[in-house]
Design an enzyme around this catalytic site. Structure first.
Site, PDB file in Angstrom:
ATOM      1  N   SER A  31       0.560  -1.793  -0.101  1.00 18.81           N
ATOM      2  CA  SER A  31       0.256   0.090   0.263  1.00 18.81           C
ATOM      3  C   SER A  31       0.711   1.218   0.194  1.00 18.81           C
ATOM      4  O   SER A  31       0.084   2.321  -0.133  1.00 18.81           O
ATOM      5  CB  SER A  31      -0.831  -0.148   1.097  1.00 18.81           C
ATOM      6  N   ASP A  89      -3.633   7.734   8.601  1.00 19.81           N
ATOM      7  CA  ASP A  89      -4.247   5.886   9.380  1.00 19.81           C
ATOM      8  C   ASP A  89      -2.875   5.950  10.164  1.00 19.81           C
ATOM      9  O   ASP A  89      -2.427   6.207  10.920  1.00 19.81           O
ATOM     10  CB  ASP A  89      -5.409   6.137   8.549  1.00 19.81           C
ATOM     11  N   HIS A 121      -0.712   4.033   7.776  1.00 17.59           N
ATOM     12  CA  HIS A 121       0.231   4.577   6.806  1.00 17.59           C
ATOM     13  C   HIS A 121       0.559   5.875   7.219  1.00 17.59           C
ATOM     14  O   HIS A 121      -0.199   6.901   7.573  1.00 17.59           O
ATOM     15  CB  HIS A 121      -0.570   4.844   5.706  1.00 17.59           C
TER      16      HIS A 121
END
Ligand code: NAG
Ligand code: NAG
Ligand code: NAG
Length: 363
Positions: A50, A338, A341
């Site tokens: 990600s 978040d 991340h």
């Protein structure tokens, strides 16, 4: 830029022998600069998780590891939730821009991308994947092996767009960023019990290393030469790790960072060995771990006001489906977007540091 200033100077010095000599110099140097720019990096590619997935997972029907809804992308151009797990751009967007290629590195599976986007590079990354191919299977996303299949398919498309010779040139002269390994440790190893029942950290990091070596070799066999592999950042500082394993006071759990360092040391040594084995390769070990640690420890120097929680929601647990359209977001400058991340601001600093530290020596 350079051709504009050339024209301007040529017009200002348009008479006399001296001026002619001067013109010639300017022309030669402009030509050299233009050539260096053109030939330096034709395209950028990303593989991994990600941190560099710019939207491939949007097209995978079974997984819940997605970010193509607000508030993700709240600071992206047009406030668009592209599938990037971030408020804005990813490190590979900044890296592609700083290498003079383009401002955004699009997802390979994005069906709105044009032929010219393919020619200057794409991301094959799939959020939730790792060096251990079980990591992607657990969350129904795509492993590195599968990402290589996409790369093969890409090559076929490129042969049709620019021809075989140009495709080979692009593939061997471009820069490949591999950014993964966090989900192996944070999810497969520390969160799900499967692996830990059978393997200790030393053995598990060997499994990861085997995946990393295999992948780098396969990528090399497919023609890649300039391969930059990021190490794993200090996962203990992720807000989610503090919440799950840091106790009531949410201290950074030391043992997650120890497992990360164990892996990073092996990766560094192994890349050095591979570099000697793979003829004509240029392998870079990017020390993201220490760049990131600097941001955490010296956060005030970089203007971060909050480092122990994410900007999305309470910041303690939200990420993926929990960071959604109903979640409020922060107003101040956060290190993390978040609970898993980093924010765009953190990514930009890491990308700048990566370019300054490594790219002058990348040949
Ligand atoms: C997973 O990786 C291992 C070792 O790299 C490989 O032998 C195996 O075939 C892979 N499994 C799957 C399901 O792709
Ligand atoms: C790299 O090579 C050295 C010397 O052959 C060896 O001792 C070391 O274990 C290798 N490292 C890895 C990670 O394979
Ligand atoms: C924090 O900043 C100081 C001063 O610039 C530097 O010496 C130190 O290495 C930094 N800490 C980390 C973890 O990078």
């Amino acid at each position: 830029m350079s051709s504009v200033s050339c024209t301007w100077r040529r017009q200002r010095h348009s008479n006399g022998i001296l001026a002619m000599g001067f013109q010639l110099c300017i022309l030669v140097s402009c030509y050299t600069i233009a050539r260096a720019k053109m030939s330096s990096v034709p395209a950028v590619f990303a593989f991994g998780d990600s941190i560099v997935d710019s939207g491939n997972n949007n097209h995978l029907p079974l997984t819940f590891i997605k970010a193509n809804f607000p508030p993700n992308g709240k600071d992206f151009e047009g406030r668009k939730a592209t599938g990037r797990f971030c408020n804005g751009r990813l490190p590979t967007d900044f890296l592609a821009e700083k290498l003079g290629v383009k401002k955004y590195l699009p997802a390979y599976l994005d069906n709105s991308i044009e032929e010219e986007d393919l020619v200057t590079g794409v991301s094959f990354a799939s959020a939730g994947s790792g060096y251990d191919n079980m990591t992607a299977s657990l969350v129904l996303t795509r492993s590195l092996e599968h990402q290589l299949e996409w790369f093969k398919e890409y090559r076929g498309k490129m042969n049709k767009i620019v021809g075989v010779e140009r495709t080979d040139f692009i593939i061997s002269n471009s820069v490949y960023f591999i950014v993964t390994g966090s989900c192996d440790l944070a999810n497969t190893y520390f969160t799900f019990p499967f692996r830990r029942m059978f393997q200790d950290a030393d053995s598990y990091t060997d499994t990861m290393l085997h995946g990393a070596n295999t992948f780098v070799k396969l990528l090399y066999e497919m023609g890649a030469r300039k391969i930059a592999v990021s190490n794993v950042p200090p996962l203990g500082y992720l807000p989610i790790q503090r919440t799950l394993r840091g106790g009531l006071t949410r201290q950074c759990p030391r043992y997650s960072n120890e497992a990360v360092q164990l892996f990073n040391n092996k990766l560094e040594s192994s890349l050095r060995n591979l570099s000697a084995q793979l003829h004509d390769s240029s392998l870079l070990y990017l020390d993201t771990y220490n760049f990131f640690l600097d941001l955490v420890v010296n956060s005030t120097k970089y203007g971060f006001e909050v480092v122990d929680r994410g900007c999305c929601g309470s910041g303690l647990v939200e990420a993926g489906p929990l960071c959604n359209v109903f979640t409020l977001t922060c107003k101040r400058k956060y290190l993390f977007w978040d609970s898993f991340h980093p924010s765009e601001a953190a990514y930009e600093l890491i990308a700048s540091r990566t370019i300054e530290t490594y790219f002058p020596h990348f040949s």
